[in-house]
Design a protein around this motif. Structure first.
Motif, PDB file in Angstrom:
ATOM      1  N   GLY A 152       0.923  -1.513  -0.198  1.00 33.80           N
ATOM      2  CA  GLY A 152      -0.282  -0.287  -0.283  1.00 33.80           C
ATOM      3  C   GLY A 152       0.342   1.067   0.138  1.00 33.80           C
ATOM      4  N   LEU A 153       0.218   2.230   0.311  1.00 28.28           N
ATOM      5  CA  LEU A 153       1.321   2.967   0.010  1.00 28.28           C
ATOM      6  C   LEU A 153       2.453   3.150   1.875  1.00 28.28           C
ATOM      7  N   TRP A 154       1.820   2.953   2.999  1.00 26.74           N
ATOM      8  CA  TRP A 154       2.850   2.933   3.496  1.00 26.74           C
ATOM      9  C   TRP A 154       3.210   1.677   4.189  1.00 26.74           C
ATOM     10  N   GLY A 155       2.514   0.222   4.108  1.00 24.01           N
ATOM     11  CA  GLY A 155       2.583  -0.888   4.485  1.00 24.01           C
ATOM     12  C   GLY A 155       2.373  -2.007   3.754  1.00 24.01           C
ATOM     13  N   PRO A 156       2.072  -3.358   4.125  1.00 22.83           N
ATOM     14  CA  PRO A 156       1.750  -3.973   2.993  1.00 22.83           C
ATOM     15  C   PRO A 156       0.089  -4.091   3.021  1.00 22.83           C
ATOM     16  N   ILE A 157      -0.896  -4.173   2.260  1.00 23.45           N
ATOM     17  CA  ILE A 157      -1.997  -4.704   2.196  1.00 23.45           C
ATOM     18  C   ILE A 157      -2.177  -6.076   1.710  1.00 23.45           C
ATOM     19  N   TRP A 158      -3.860  -7.034   2.368  1.00 21.99           N
ATOM     20  CA  TRP A 158      -4.088  -7.766   1.777  1.00 21.99           C
ATOM     21  C   TRP A 158      -5.463  -7.958   2.159  1.00 21.99           C
ATOM     22  N   GLY A 159      -5.627  -9.090   1.851  1.00 26.67           N
ATOM     23  CA  GLY A 159      -7.065  -9.285   1.468  1.00 26.67           C
ATOM     24  C   GLY A 159      -8.024 -10.295   0.955  1.00 26.67           C
ATOM     25  N   HIS A 177      -5.000  -4.225   6.578  1.00 34.28           N
ATOM     26  CA  HIS A 177      -3.561  -3.298   6.415  1.00 34.28           C
ATOM     27  C   HIS A 177      -2.447  -3.372   7.383  1.00 34.28           C
ATOM     28  N   LYS A 178      -1.340  -2.841   8.031  1.00 33.69           N
ATOM     29  CA  LYS A 178      -0.526  -2.700   7.855  1.00 33.69           C
ATOM     30  C   LYS A 178       0.028  -1.266   9.039  1.00 33.69           C
ATOM     31  N   GLY A 179      -0.068  -0.210   7.834  1.00 35.52           N
ATOM     32  CA  GLY A 179      -0.468   1.083   8.251  1.00 35.52           C
ATOM     33  C   GLY A 179      -1.103   2.003   7.595  1.00 35.52           C
ATOM     34  N   GLU A 180      -1.867   2.138   7.366  1.00 39.54           N
ATOM     35  CA  GLU A 180      -2.521   2.921   5.793  1.00 39.54           C
ATOM     36  C   GLU A 180      -3.295   4.120   6.969  1.00 39.54           C
ATOM     37  N   THR A 181      -2.919   4.922   6.103  1.00 40.65           N
ATOM     38  CA  THR A 181      -3.438   6.529   7.323  1.00 40.65           C
ATOM     39  C   THR A 181      -5.228   6.029   7.337  1.00 40.65           C
ATOM     40  N   PRO A 182      -5.325   6.325   8.587  1.00 43.54           N
ATOM     41  CA  PRO A 182      -6.678   6.149   8.995  1.00 43.54           C
ATOM     42  C   PRO A 182      -7.670   7.024   8.582  1.00 43.54           C
ATOM     43  N   GLY A 183      -9.055   6.930   8.491  1.00 47.15           N
ATOM     44  CA  GLY A 183      -9.769   7.469   7.934  1.00 47.15           C
ATOM     45  C   GLY A 183      -9.624   7.856   6.243  1.00 47.15           C
ATOM     46  N   LEU A 184      -8.314   7.647   6.120  1.00 46.62           N
ATOM     47  CA  LEU A 184      -8.340   7.333   4.423  1.00 46.62           C
ATOM     48  C   LEU A 184      -8.507   5.679   4.206  1.00 46.62           C
ATOM     49  N   GLY A 185      -6.724   5.758   3.415  1.00 48.26           N
ATOM     50  CA  GLY A 185      -5.507   4.566   2.974  1.00 48.26           C
ATOM     51  C   GLY A 185      -6.898   3.244   4.252  1.00 48.26           C
ATOM     52  N   ALA A 186      -6.825   3.361   5.678  1.00 47.57           N
ATOM     53  CA  ALA A 186      -7.309   2.883   6.417  1.00 47.57           C
ATOM     54  C   ALA A 186      -8.914   2.336   5.988  1.00 47.57           C
ATOM     55  N   LYS A 187      -9.603   2.662   4.973  1.00 46.39           N
ATOM     56  CA  LYS A 187     -10.905   2.350   5.108  1.00 46.39           C
ATOM     57  C   LYS A 187     -11.014   1.406   4.040  1.00 46.39           C
ATOM     58  N   ILE A 231      -3.973   6.402  -4.543  1.00 43.50           N
ATOM     59  CA  ILE A 231      -3.118   6.083  -4.339  1.00 43.50           C
ATOM     60  C   ILE A 231      -2.873   4.148  -3.488  1.00 43.50           C
ATOM     61  N   THR A 232      -3.788   4.080  -2.174  1.00 46.06           N
ATOM     62  CA  THR A 232      -4.086   2.848  -1.766  1.00 46.06           C
ATOM     63  C   THR A 232      -4.960   1.899  -1.944  1.00 46.06           C
TER      64      THR A 232
END
Length: 281
Positions: A152-159, A177-187, A231-232
């Motif tokens: 992802g933008l700040w770390g691994p993402i999976w699903g 995800h491991k470290g995406e931005t709360p309220g943004l990529g973390a969604k 990006i995420t």
């Protein structure tokens, strides 16, 4: 010894550092088993949730015994290589829940690294791939769950994606995800986003699936990106596209088997109708 001298300070600091390191190492080793168990439980929960998303009648909440529900619903779990061949089975835990085998995100990362090498031209690695497949009986429907993994933008993402027996239609999805931005990529880990994948489908074209900004709801193989987290979102779409590409040989055999099974059912029904008509005459 002079407690005000440099020698004492160095010795004292060294002993303190070694002691603290030893304590931390001991604690880490003591908790390793529990940590592994938690990771395993989290993975099982994600896989099961993706399958359950395919049927609104199936619910999972804080009171659910996830491992027992997994063992009750899963009918098969195995790995396929890049040619679509089943190469290794996983323990289902039917008799002992502690024996359930599932690949963790660390295992998915290893496969993702192999996928990247294959994409760079090392096609001889296709047979070394170990791509997980989980098959569930969800109220009579056969649902397959496959994972995806990427950066992802700040770390691994999976699903995990639940796929119908046509090998294309997405019946459920869940991401993390491991470290995406709360309220943004973390969604990407929120139902409002991953529920958009339900009833979408993988394309037969070069791009199997995409998450794009301004994605059209009527486009079967795209999902709209999260506002402010393009990006995420796009990284997730690329991860899905890459993994599905290498699952495709297997998914095609699934789809073909489903078609043949349906044809057999139709022929049997037709034959039965013919017998009934003769008897009536």
């Amino acid at each position: 010894m002079n407690t005000n001298g440099n020698t004492y300070t160095v010795i004292y600091s060294t002993v303190l550092v070694v002691l603290v390191a030893a304590i931390l190492s001991f604690v880490a080793m003591s908790l390793q088993g529990k940590q592994n168990e938690n990771v395993k439980m989290e993975t099982i929960s994600k896989v099961l949730t993706a399958a359950a998303e395919s049927d609104p009648a199936v619910t999972i909440d804080e009171t659910t015994n996830v491992m027992q529900m997994y063992a009750d619903m899963v009918t098969s779990a195995f790995f396929v290589d890049g040619t679509g061949k089943e190469v290794e089975s996983m323990e289902l835990g039917k008799d002992d829940l502690n024996k359930i085998e599932v690949p963790t995100t660390a295992d998915l990362k290893k496969q993702n690294d192999l996928l990247k090498k294959i994409e760079d031209g090392e096609t001889d690695l296709l047979t070394q791939l170990r791509l997980p497949v989980f098959i569930f009986d969800v109220n009579g429907a056969e649902i397959r769950v496959i994972p995806c993994y990427g950066a992802g933008l700040w770390g691994p993402i999976w699903g995990y994606l639940a796929v119908a027996d046509d090998g294309k239609t997405i019946k459920g999805a869940i991401f993390d995800h491991k470290g995406e931005t709360p309220g943004l990529g973390a969604k990407i880990a929120e139902p409002a986003f991953y529920n958009e994948f339900i009833n979408k489908a993988f394309s037969d074209g070069e791009t199997k699936f995409a998450v794009i900004k301004g994605g059209k709801p009527d486009d079967a193989s795209t999902v709209d990106a999260i506002s402010g987290a393009t990006i995420t979102s796009q990284a997730l779409g690329k991860s899905i596209d890459l993994w599905v590409k290498y699952y495709e040989p297997y998914l095609k055999t699934v789809a073909q088997a489903a078609v043949e099974a349906q044809e057999t059912v139709s022929e049997t029904e037709a034959a039965a109708d013919g017998t009934t008509n003769i008897e009536e005459e």
